[in-house]
Design a protein around this motif. Structure first.
Motif, short mmCIF file in Angstrom:
data_model
loop_
_atom_site.label_atom_id
_atom_site.label_comp_id
_atom_site.label_asym_id
_atom_site.label_seq_id
_atom_site.Cartn_x
_atom_site.Cartn_y
_atom_site.Cartn_z
N GLY A 244 0.71 -1.46 0.43
CA GLY A 244 -0.22 -0.32 0.61
C GLY A 244 1.05 1.63 0.09
N ALA A 245 2.30 0.97 -0.09
CA ALA A 245 2.95 2.29 0.09
C ALA A 245 1.88 3.15 -1.89
CB ALA A 245 4.86 1.97 -0.42
N GLY A 246 2.50 4.38 -0.92
CA GLY A 246 1.71 5.55 -1.89
C GLY A 246 2.63 5.97 -2.62
N ALA A 247 2.39 7.13 -3.80
CA ALA A 247 3.45 7.59 -4.57
C ALA A 247 4.27 8.12 -3.33
CB ALA A 247 2.66 8.56 -5.40
N PHE A 266 15.54 -2.43 -17.88
CA PHE A 266 14.51 -3.65 -17.40
C PHE A 266 14.10 -2.72 -15.65
CE2 PHE A 266 15.32 -5.80 -20.35
CZ PHE A 266 13.77 -5.75 -21.06
N PHE A 267 13.10 -2.01 -15.00
CA PHE A 267 12.45 -1.43 -14.03
C PHE A 267 11.33 -1.87 -12.89
CE2 PHE A 267 12.94 1.60 -17.55
CZ PHE A 267 11.55 2.21 -16.39
N GLU A 268 11.55 -1.93 -11.99
CA GLU A 268 9.90 -2.11 -11.01
C GLU A 268 9.80 -0.39 -11.40
OE1 GLU A 268 9.46 -5.88 -8.77
OE2 GLU A 268 10.74 -4.21 -8.14
N THR A 269 8.17 -0.48 -11.01
CA THR A 269 7.16 1.26 -10.67
C THR A 269 6.64 1.07 -9.40
OG1 THR A 269 5.09 0.85 -11.76
CG2 THR A 269 7.78 1.72 -13.23
N ARG A 270 6.47 1.67 -8.85
CA ARG A 270 5.22 1.62 -8.11
C ARG A 270 3.96 0.06 -8.06
NH1 ARG A 270 7.39 5.78 -5.97
NH2 ARG A 270 8.05 6.22 -3.72
#
Length: 474
Positions: A244-247, A266-270
């Motif tokens: 549930g981490a916010g921006a 390559f990379f992860e985003t929220r």
């Protein structure tokens, strides 16, 4: 702030605004055009590539459509490029030797052959701007003063025009000393580190009585895959929110690159992290892909020869019109697939909307074929079980070796150097976790053996300079 810094900040804001308005389809169309231009140049300036084209029946094919390149151009890998050609044959003829400023090698994990990438001075200068753009997108470095501590091995270094970078390699004492002494000057910290060494850094910080709770700590994990149990473990140690981490919350994410192709391909985003964690909550025992975004203006990505499930070999072309070593359709050795509707189905509607709205295309990365120990067990099963119970993980180094066996694998685990626990008791506790995950008969449950730090047969101590071999052969 200097006028030049203000101009760079404005440029990053403008570029990210422009990116946010794009659609993946438009970016992919532009990517195909860049692929055609990079192919034409490689056929013209790379002696090695001209040879490979001739062998594929494409001698003199200086111009092909993107579709023809994908169906007709040869597939490259370490063996048929770096293992076959000299540096003179690989180097583009339009790149003066005097312009080359740096060399980055691959890990050599795939065998005896090392791949490598070479960068010109102009490319290295431009890379700082590209790094800053990515850091702003992920961590908001224009809004917060930032210290980046780079703990990656093998000579991997970063440059930036915006953040302060400490390139400490695999020295946990040096990394912690810099964090302890320098962080009062900064509003946030970014740790760039591989999972196994990060466990060592966290253990060292715990031994030194260091408290992470007062620091806004972001993490970029690279070099190898990790489980969601590991991400949860790290978040607990750092007193960070991961579900549930916010921006505006700190980010614990991963990045993937290759020495011969480039960093952070390559990379992860929220949003992609939320997707993977939703799959983990639904089935904690599953081997999960990593959901990655990528920039199609930087890389052209293919999933070659997909099977019935859409899984095939990851093939990459770096779309650099000035590449020193042109590599068209290069096989990384990884398995991947495109995302499906089933992937999206597990997340709430708001996350699904954000995933579909982001401009960058996504892939599901599944690691390598050799990561399967047998038909039932994958190395990621053990990476997950190791961190399933944090109170047990606190007593382990993070290193283990797993061997195929009949009727089940053997899992050998290393205790932390200072762990005051009986190895047999730890083996029994881990065996109970393994048994909970098993749906097979008791005879098919892996055997667990635990060793004191000094008695671990597969490295009395870890230098962390090269990737650790988790799977062994008897």
């Amino acid at each position: 702030m200097s006028p030049l810094s203000q101009l760079r900040r404005f440029g990053r804001r403008f570029m990210l605004q422009q990116l946010s308005r794009q659609k993946p389809e438009k970016l992919l169309d532009l990517s195909r055009g860049r692929l055609e231009r990079c192919f034409e140049r490689a056929a013209r300036v790379s002696p090695a590539y001209r040879t490979l084209l001739a062998e594929a029946g494409l001698a003199g094919s200086a111009a092909l459509s993107a579709q023809d390149i994908v169906t007709r151009a040869p597939l490259l890998d370490k063996a048929n490029t770096f293992g076959r050609f000299t540096i003179t044959e690989l180097l583009a003829e339009d790149i003066p030797l005097s312009s080359i400023a740096g060399v980055l090698t691959s890990s050599g994990q795939g065998g005896k052959t090392f791949g490598f990438g070479m960068s010109t001075r102009a490319q290295m200068d431009a890379s700082a701007g590209a790094i800053d753009l990515g850091l702003q997108l992920a961590f908001g470095i224009d809004e917060r003063s930032t210290l980046l501590v780079n703990c990656l091995p093998m000579g991997v270094v970063f440059t930036s025009r915006t953040v302060t970078v400490a390139n400490v390699s695999v020295r946990e004492d040096m990394a912690l000393a810099i964090v302890r002494q320098a962080m009062p000057l900064y509003e946030q910290l970014i740790l760039c580190v591989d999972p196994l060494f990060f466990k060592r850094l966290l253990d060292h910080a715990q031994q030194q009585g260091f408290d992470w709770s007062g620091i806004r700590t972001n993490v970029i994990l690279g070099e190898e895959t990790f489980s969601e149990d590991f991400r949860s473990y790290v978040a607990g140690r750092l007193h960070a929110e991961v579900d549930g981490a916010g921006a505006d919350d700190p980010l614990i994410g991963s990045s993937m690159g290759a020495g011969e192709l480039g960093l952070n391909l390559f990379f992860e985003t929220r949003e992609t992290i939320a997707l993977r964690r939703a799959h983990h909550r639904r089935d904690p025992g599953a081997v999960l892909p990593v959901f990655f975004c990528y920039d199609p203006l930087r890389t052209f990505v293919e999933i070659h020869a997909p099977d019935a499930d859409g899984v095939g070999e990851l093939v990459i072309t770096v779309l650099d019109a000035k590449a020193t070593i042109p590599l068209i359709r290069y096989c990384t050795g990884d398995l991947a697939r495109w995302l499906t509707e089933d992937d999206y189905a597990v997340v709430p509607a708001d996350v699904r909307v954000r995933l579909r709205a982001q401009p960058l295309p996504m892939i599901a990365m599944l690691g390598r074929k050799r990561d399967w120990i047998d038909a039932r067990w994958h190395v990621d099963h053990f990476k997950s079980l190791l961190y399933r119970r944090p109170e047990l993980a606190d007593l382990l180094s993070g290193a283990f070796r797993v061997f195929a066996g009949e009727p089940a694998p053997v899992w050998e685990v290393q205790l932390r150097r200072d762990a005051a626990v009986d190895p047999q008791a730890m083996a029994e506790a881990l065996a109970a976790l393994v048994g909970e995950q098993c749906e097979q008969p008791a005879a098919a449950v892996p055997t667990v053996r635990c060793h004191r730090y000094e008695a671990f047969p597969y490295g009395m101590s870890l230098d962390y300079e090269r990737k650790f071999a988790y799977i062994g052969a008897r």
